[in-house]
Design a protein around this motif. Structure first.
Motif, PDB file in Angstrom:
ATOM      1  N   PHE A  94       0.986  -1.303  -0.013  1.00 31.55           N
ATOM      2  CA  PHE A  94      -0.057   0.065  -0.166  1.00 31.55           C
ATOM      3  C   PHE A  94       0.846   1.269   0.035  1.00 31.55           C
ATOM      4  O   PHE A  94       1.607   1.303   1.114  1.00 31.55           O
ATOM      5  CB  PHE A  94      -0.858  -0.145   1.153  1.00 31.55           C
ATOM      6  N   GLU A  95       0.793   1.931  -1.024  1.00 32.82           N
ATOM      7  CA  GLU A  95       1.904   3.368  -1.305  1.00 32.82           C
ATOM      8  C   GLU A  95       0.771   4.255  -1.014  1.00 32.82           C
ATOM      9  O   GLU A  95      -0.176   4.672  -1.792  1.00 32.82           O
ATOM     10  CB  GLU A  95       2.164   3.149  -2.550  1.00 32.82           C
ATOM     11  N   ALA A  96       1.027   5.244   0.110  1.00 34.80           N
ATOM     12  CA  ALA A  96       0.237   6.253   0.618  1.00 34.80           C
ATOM     13  C   ALA A  96       0.185   7.559  -0.288  1.00 34.80           C
ATOM     14  O   ALA A  96       1.369   7.592  -0.807  1.00 34.80           O
ATOM     15  CB  ALA A  96       0.551   6.790   1.905  1.00 34.80           C
ATOM     16  N   ILE A  97      -0.939   7.933  -0.592  1.00 32.58           N
ATOM     17  CA  ILE A  97      -1.080   9.388  -1.275  1.00 32.58           C
ATOM     18  C   ILE A  97      -1.258  10.347  -0.237  1.00 32.58           C
ATOM     19  O   ILE A  97      -0.588  11.595  -0.408  1.00 32.58           O
ATOM     20  CB  ILE A  97      -2.338   9.296  -2.250  1.00 32.58           C
ATOM     21  N   ASP A  98      -2.087  10.184   0.728  1.00 38.16           N
ATOM     22  CA  ASP A  98      -2.253  11.053   1.797  1.00 38.16           C
ATOM     23  C   ASP A  98      -2.725   9.978   2.898  1.00 38.16           C
ATOM     24  O   ASP A  98      -2.643   8.904   2.942  1.00 38.16           O
ATOM     25  CB  ASP A  98      -3.394  12.042   1.519  1.00 38.16           C
ATOM     26  N   PRO A  99      -2.907  10.506   4.365  1.00 37.26           N
ATOM     27  CA  PRO A  99      -3.245   9.901   5.259  1.00 37.26           C
ATOM     28  C   PRO A  99      -4.287   8.794   5.218  1.00 37.26           C
ATOM     29  O   PRO A  99      -4.544   7.814   5.810  1.00 37.26           O
ATOM     30  CB  PRO A  99      -3.596  10.799   6.434  1.00 37.26           C
ATOM     31  N   VAL A 100      -5.370   8.826   4.205  1.00 40.08           N
ATOM     32  CA  VAL A 100      -6.365   8.186   3.729  1.00 40.08           C
ATOM     33  C   VAL A 100      -6.700   7.290   2.781  1.00 40.08           C
ATOM     34  O   VAL A 100      -7.192   6.538   2.619  1.00 40.08           O
ATOM     35  CB  VAL A 100      -7.778   8.757   4.225  1.00 40.08           C
ATOM     36  N   ARG A 101      -5.657   7.768   1.938  1.00 39.57           N
ATOM     37  CA  ARG A 101      -5.651   6.949   0.545  1.00 39.57           C
ATOM     38  C   ARG A 101      -4.596   6.520   0.098  1.00 39.57           C
ATOM     39  O   ARG A 101      -3.438   6.944   0.530  1.00 39.57           O
ATOM     40  CB  ARG A 101      -6.185   8.188  -0.745  1.00 39.57           C
ATOM     41  N   GLY A 102      -4.552   5.493  -0.769  1.00 34.46           N
ATOM     42  CA  GLY A 102      -3.132   5.016  -1.263  1.00 34.46           C
ATOM     43  C   GLY A 102      -3.462   4.174  -2.572  1.00 34.46           C
ATOM     44  O   GLY A 102      -4.385   4.324  -2.934  1.00 34.46           O
ATOM     45  N   ILE A 103      -2.350   3.686  -3.093  1.00 33.90           N
ATOM     46  CA  ILE A 103      -2.287   2.845  -4.286  1.00 33.90           C
ATOM     47  C   ILE A 103      -1.898   1.565  -3.933  1.00 33.90           C
ATOM     48  O   ILE A 103      -0.937   1.170  -3.132  1.00 33.90           O
ATOM     49  CB  ILE A 103      -1.136   3.352  -5.142  1.00 33.90           C
ATOM     50  N   THR A 104      -2.915   0.432  -4.353  1.00 31.47           N
ATOM     51  CA  THR A 104      -2.820  -1.040  -3.893  1.00 31.47           C
ATOM     52  C   THR A 104      -2.976  -1.706  -5.153  1.00 31.47           C
ATOM     53  O   THR A 104      -3.205  -1.394  -6.223  1.00 31.47           O
ATOM     54  CB  THR A 104      -3.293  -1.039  -2.762  1.00 31.47           C
ATOM     55  N   ASN A 105      -3.195  -2.950  -4.965  1.00 35.03           N
ATOM     56  CA  ASN A 105      -3.788  -3.797  -5.946  1.00 35.03           C
ATOM     57  C   ASN A 105      -4.680  -5.204  -5.410  1.00 35.03           C
ATOM     58  O   ASN A 105      -4.975  -4.969  -4.077  1.00 35.03           O
ATOM     59  CB  ASN A 105      -2.551  -4.748  -6.624  1.00 35.03           C
ATOM     60  N   LEU A 106      -5.124  -6.043  -5.968  1.00 41.64           N
ATOM     61  CA  LEU A 106      -6.048  -6.845  -5.737  1.00 41.64           C
ATOM     62  C   LEU A 106      -5.563  -8.107  -4.884  1.00 41.64           C
ATOM     63  O   LEU A 106      -6.416  -9.105  -4.753  1.00 41.64           O
ATOM     64  CB  LEU A 106      -7.124  -7.042  -7.087  1.00 41.64           C
TER      65      LEU A 106
ATOM     66  N   GLY B 270     -14.085  21.673  -6.189  1.00 40.98           N
ATOM     67  CA  GLY B 270     -15.328  21.928  -7.052  1.00 40.98           C
ATOM     68  C   GLY B 270     -14.644  22.538  -8.464  1.00 40.98           C
ATOM     69  O   GLY B 270     -15.361  23.026  -9.173  1.00 40.98           O
ATOM     70  N   SER B 271     -13.372  22.761  -8.415  1.00 42.44           N
ATOM     71  CA  SER B 271     -12.864  23.290  -9.652  1.00 42.44           C
ATOM     72  C   SER B 271     -12.605  22.506 -10.825  1.00 42.44           C
ATOM     73  O   SER B 271     -12.575  22.685 -11.955  1.00 42.44           O
ATOM     74  CB  SER B 271     -11.555  24.165  -9.484  1.00 42.44           C
ATOM     75  N   GLY B 272     -12.833  21.142 -10.410  1.00 42.41           N
ATOM     76  CA  GLY B 272     -12.636  20.206 -11.535  1.00 42.41           C
ATOM     77  C   GLY B 272     -11.097  19.721 -11.632  1.00 42.41           C
ATOM     78  O   GLY B 272     -10.811  18.855 -12.459  1.00 42.41           O
ATOM     79  N   ARG B 273     -10.125  20.501 -10.881  1.00 43.68           N
ATOM     80  CA  ARG B 273      -8.526  20.029 -11.033  1.00 43.68           C
ATOM     81  C   ARG B 273      -8.379  18.915 -10.107  1.00 43.68           C
ATOM     82  O   ARG B 273      -8.968  18.866  -9.105  1.00 43.68           O
ATOM     83  CB  ARG B 273      -7.888  21.429 -10.605  1.00 43.68           C
ATOM     84  N   CYS B 274      -7.469  18.138 -10.846  1.00 51.34           N
ATOM     85  CA  CYS B 274      -7.180  17.053 -10.007  1.00 51.34           C
ATOM     86  C   CYS B 274      -5.568  17.293  -9.682  1.00 51.34           C
ATOM     87  O   CYS B 274      -4.709  17.963 -10.086  1.00 51.34           O
ATOM     88  CB  CYS B 274      -6.943  15.669 -10.792  1.00 51.34           C
ATOM     89  N   PRO B 275      -5.282  16.689  -8.229  1.00 50.78           N
ATOM     90  CA  PRO B 275      -3.772  16.928  -7.806  1.00 50.78           C
ATOM     91  C   PRO B 275      -2.772  16.085  -8.660  1.00 50.78           C
ATOM     92  O   PRO B 275      -3.065  15.081  -9.194  1.00 50.78           O
ATOM     93  CB  PRO B 275      -3.776  16.325  -6.338  1.00 50.78           C
ATOM     94  N   ALA B 276      -1.637  16.900  -9.097  1.00 54.21           N
ATOM     95  CA  ALA B 276      -0.705  16.204  -9.726  1.00 54.21           C
ATOM     96  C   ALA B 276       0.166  15.171  -8.998  1.00 54.21           C
ATOM     97  O   ALA B 276       0.637  15.725  -7.852  1.00 54.21           O
ATOM     98  CB  ALA B 276       0.107  17.336 -10.376  1.00 54.21           C
ATOM     99  N   LEU B 277       0.386  14.076  -9.035  1.00 54.52           N
ATOM    100  CA  LEU B 277       1.013  13.255  -8.393  1.00 54.52           C
ATOM    101  C   LEU B 277       2.469  12.843  -8.947  1.00 54.52           C
ATOM    102  O   LEU B 277       2.186  12.434 -10.187  1.00 54.52           O
ATOM    103  CB  LEU B 277       0.374  11.843  -7.958  1.00 54.52           C
ATOM    104  N   ASN B 278       3.637  12.996  -8.495  1.00 50.24           N
ATOM    105  CA  ASN B 278       4.802  12.405  -8.889  1.00 50.24           C
ATOM    106  C   ASN B 278       5.354  11.083  -8.588  1.00 50.24           C
ATOM    107  O   ASN B 278       5.130  11.002  -7.209  1.00 50.24           O
ATOM    108  CB  ASN B 278       5.906  13.618  -8.595  1.00 50.24           C
TER     109      ASN B 278
ATOM    110  N   GLU C  45       0.542  15.398   3.917  1.00 48.14           N
ATOM    111  CA  GLU C  45       0.500  15.326   5.069  1.00 48.14           C
ATOM    112  C   GLU C  45      -0.954  15.317   5.544  1.00 48.14           C
ATOM    113  O   GLU C  45      -1.215  14.707   6.766  1.00 48.14           O
ATOM    114  CB  GLU C  45       0.907  16.745   5.977  1.00 48.14           C
ATOM    115  N   HIS C  46      -1.988  15.916   4.747  1.00 50.48           N
ATOM    116  CA  HIS C  46      -3.194  15.972   5.303  1.00 50.48           C
ATOM    117  C   HIS C  46      -4.105  15.418   4.111  1.00 50.48           C
ATOM    118  O   HIS C  46      -3.736  15.401   2.957  1.00 50.48           O
ATOM    119  CB  HIS C  46      -3.970  17.245   5.840  1.00 50.48           C
ATOM    120  N   LYS C  47      -5.333  14.957   4.284  1.00 49.21           N
ATOM    121  CA  LYS C  47      -6.081  14.451   3.218  1.00 49.21           C
ATOM    122  C   LYS C  47      -6.323  15.443   2.138  1.00 49.21           C
ATOM    123  O   LYS C  47      -6.625  16.720   2.031  1.00 49.21           O
ATOM    124  CB  LYS C  47      -7.684  14.204   3.784  1.00 49.21           C
TER     125      LYS C  47
END
Length: 410
Positions: A205-217, A300-308, A293-295
Motif C-alpha cells: 500500500f503506497e500512501a497518497i495522503d493519510p487516508v488514500r493510497g495505491i494498492t492492488n487486488l 469543486g474546480s474540477g482540477r485533480c492533484p498532480a502526483l509525481n 500530510e493531510h487529506k
C-alpha cells in the motif's frame, strides 16, 4: 484430500475440551481419513459416544471388554495398520499413565499395545494436552510430558488462553482447526527439514495522503499457502506480509508491513541468513514521491492533484544480488502474454525459477494455475492443466523447490 487413505485412532480422555474433538473428527473425515474413536469413561461425562459415532461413521470403543471384537482384543486390533493415534484431549492423568506405562484404562492400554517397530511399522502417538494452567506447569506434569516425548510422542500444543475454570494461561487445548492443521503437517514429507525459508505475500500500500493510497487486488492467499506448505515440509519459515486479512499459518514467524519500502527493509534484514526466498507478494512498482500530510480534498474546480511517482526498490533483484543469495523464486502476475513476460522477468531479475500466473484470474480466489519458467523452459502446474487449490499448488511447488535444492546442497 489432505488425509485421503489415512487410518487414524482418535482417543478422548476426560476434559471439557472434548467438545472440540467432535469438530476435529468432522474435519479429519472430510479430509479423507478413516477415524476410529476411543473414549475413556471420563470422556463420556463430557460428550456422548453417539455423537462421535455419528461424526466418524464408525463404532466408538469405550471398553477393553467390547464384545463386538471377534477376539475381544480391541486394544490390539485398533492399533494394527493405523497411521497414528491422536489423543485429544490428553488430560494430565492420561499423560501420567502413558509416562508410567500403565494399562489401567482403555486409552493407556491401547497406546501401550501399539506397534513399536518390532516386526511392523511403528504407530506414531500425537498428544493434544488439555488441562488447567497450574496442572500443566506442575513439576510432575512437566516430568511426565518430558518422558512421553522422550518415548517418541509428538505434542500438539497446548495453547495459551481462556480456560473453562475462568483462569487464563497455558494448558488450553488447540482449536479443532489448529489440531487438524498440525495432523496434516505431521504426515507431509519433510523435504525442507532444517531449511530457512523467507516468503513475501500480499499487496503493498503506497500512501497518497493519510487516508488514500495505491494498492492492488492481491489477497495474499498464495503466499500464505506457501508459508504453510514450507512449514509442513519442515522448514523454519518467515513470512513478510503486506496488508491482508489472513490468519498466520501455525509455526510461521510473521512480519507485517504496508509499503514496498517497508517490505524491502524487512526482507533485506534477514535475507542473507535464509536458504530459500520466495517472492510471492504483488509489490507496487511505483509510489508517490511525496505523500500529503493531510487529506487531499476536491474544491469543486474540477482540477485533480498532480502526483509525481518514484520507482520502488526491486526486492527480488536485491536479494538475488547478495554475495551469497538464497535460492530465489520469483512470482509474476501478468494480464497477457504470460510465458513471454515471465521469461523476460526471470532473466531481468537473475533468478533460477520464476512462477507466473494471470493476476486477474487468481487475485482473491482459492484456486490458481501456475507456469514454472526456468532456463530449461516452461511447465504448467498442475501438470495435467486446469486449476487447483492454492494449498495443493503450494505443496507441489515446495516439492519442486526441494528437488532443485538437492543438487546444490551437501
Amino acid at each position: 484430500m489432505a488425509l485421503q487413505g489415512r487410518r487414524l485412532v482418535l482417543a478422548l480422555s476426560g476434559g471439557v475440551a472434548c467438545y472440540k474433538s467432535a469438530d476435529l473428527v468432522r474435519l479429519l473425515v472430510k479430509a479423507g481419513a478413516s477415524v476410529r474413536v476411543v473414549m475413556s469413561e471420563s470422556a463420556e461425562r463430557f460428550i456422548t459416544a453417539v455423537t462421535m459415532q455419528a461424526l466418524s461413521g464408525q463404532p466408538v470403543v469405550t471398553s477393553p471388554w467390547d464384545a463386538r471384537e471377534s477376539n475381544n482384543m480391541a486394544h490390539i486390533n485398533l492399533t494394527r495398520g493405523v497411521d497414528a493415534i491422536v489423543i485429544a484431549p490428553a488430560s494430565a492423568d492420561c499423560i501420567a499413565a502413558l509416562a508410567q506405562g500403565r494399562a489401567d484404562d482403555f486409552i493407556s492400554l491401547t497406546c501401550l499395545a501399539r506397534p513399536w517397530g518390532v516386526g511392523e511399522q511403528p504407530c506414531p502417538l500425537l498428544l493434544a494436552p488439555a488441562m488447567n494452567r497450574e496442572m500443566w506447569s506442575h513439576p510432575a506434569t512437566r516430568r511426565n510430558v518430558a518422558q512421553v516425548v522422550a518415548d517418541g510422542a509428538v505434542l500438539l500444543g497446548p495453547a495459551h488462553g481462556d480456560q473453562a475454570c475462568g483462569e487464563i494461561g497455558d494448558g488450553r487445548m488447540l482449536e479443532a482447526e489448529e489440531l487438524f492443521e498440525e495432523i496434516v503437517a505431521f504426515f507431509e514429507p519433510k523435504l525442507l527439514q532444517g531449511q530457512r525459508v523467507l516468503i513475501t505475500a500480499g499487496p503493498t500500500f503506497e500512501a497518497i495522503d493519510p487516508v488514500r493510497g495505491i494498492t492492488n487486488l492481491s489477497s495474499g492467499k498464495m503466499g500464505f499457502a506457501l508459508a504453510r506448505a514450507a512449514r509442513e515440509a519442515g522448514a523454519e519459515v518467515t513470512l513478510v506480509a503486506g496488508p491482508v486479512a489472513l490468519d498466520t499459518p501455525r509455526g510461521v514467524r510473521r512480519i507485517d508491513v504496508r509499503s514496498a519500502v517497508q517490505m524491502h527493509e524487512a526482507v533485506m534484514s534477514v535475507a542473507s541468513s535464509q536458504d530459500v526466498f520466495i517472492a510471492t507478494a504483488a509489490v507496487a512498482d511505483w509510489r508517490p514521491a511525496l505523500a500529503a500530510e493531510h487529506k487531499l480534498k476536491k474544491d469543486g474546480s474540477g482540477r485533480c492533484p498532480a502526483l509525481n511517482f518514484v520507482e520502488n526498490p526491486d526486492i527480488l533483484a536485491s536479494v538475488a544480488r547478495l554475495p551469497k543469495p538464497p535460492y530465489c523464486v520469483g512470482f509474476a502476475a501478468e494480464s497477457e502474454k504470460l510465458a513471454e513476460h515471465a521469461r523476460t522477468k526471470r532473466e531481468r531479475k537473475g533468478v533460477p525459477l520464476l512462477v507466473a500466473n494471470l493476476g486477474p484470474a487468481t487475485f482473491g480466489r482459492d484456486d490458481n494455475a501456475l507456469l514454472l519458467v526456468d532456463e530449461q523452459g516452461e511447465r504448467a502446474l498442475p501438470e495435467e492443466g486446469g486449476r487447483a487449490d492454492k494449498l495443493l499448488l503450494a505443496r507441489l511447488l515446495v516439492r519442486e523447490i526441494a528437488q532443485r535444492l538437492t543438487p546444490t546442497r551437501t
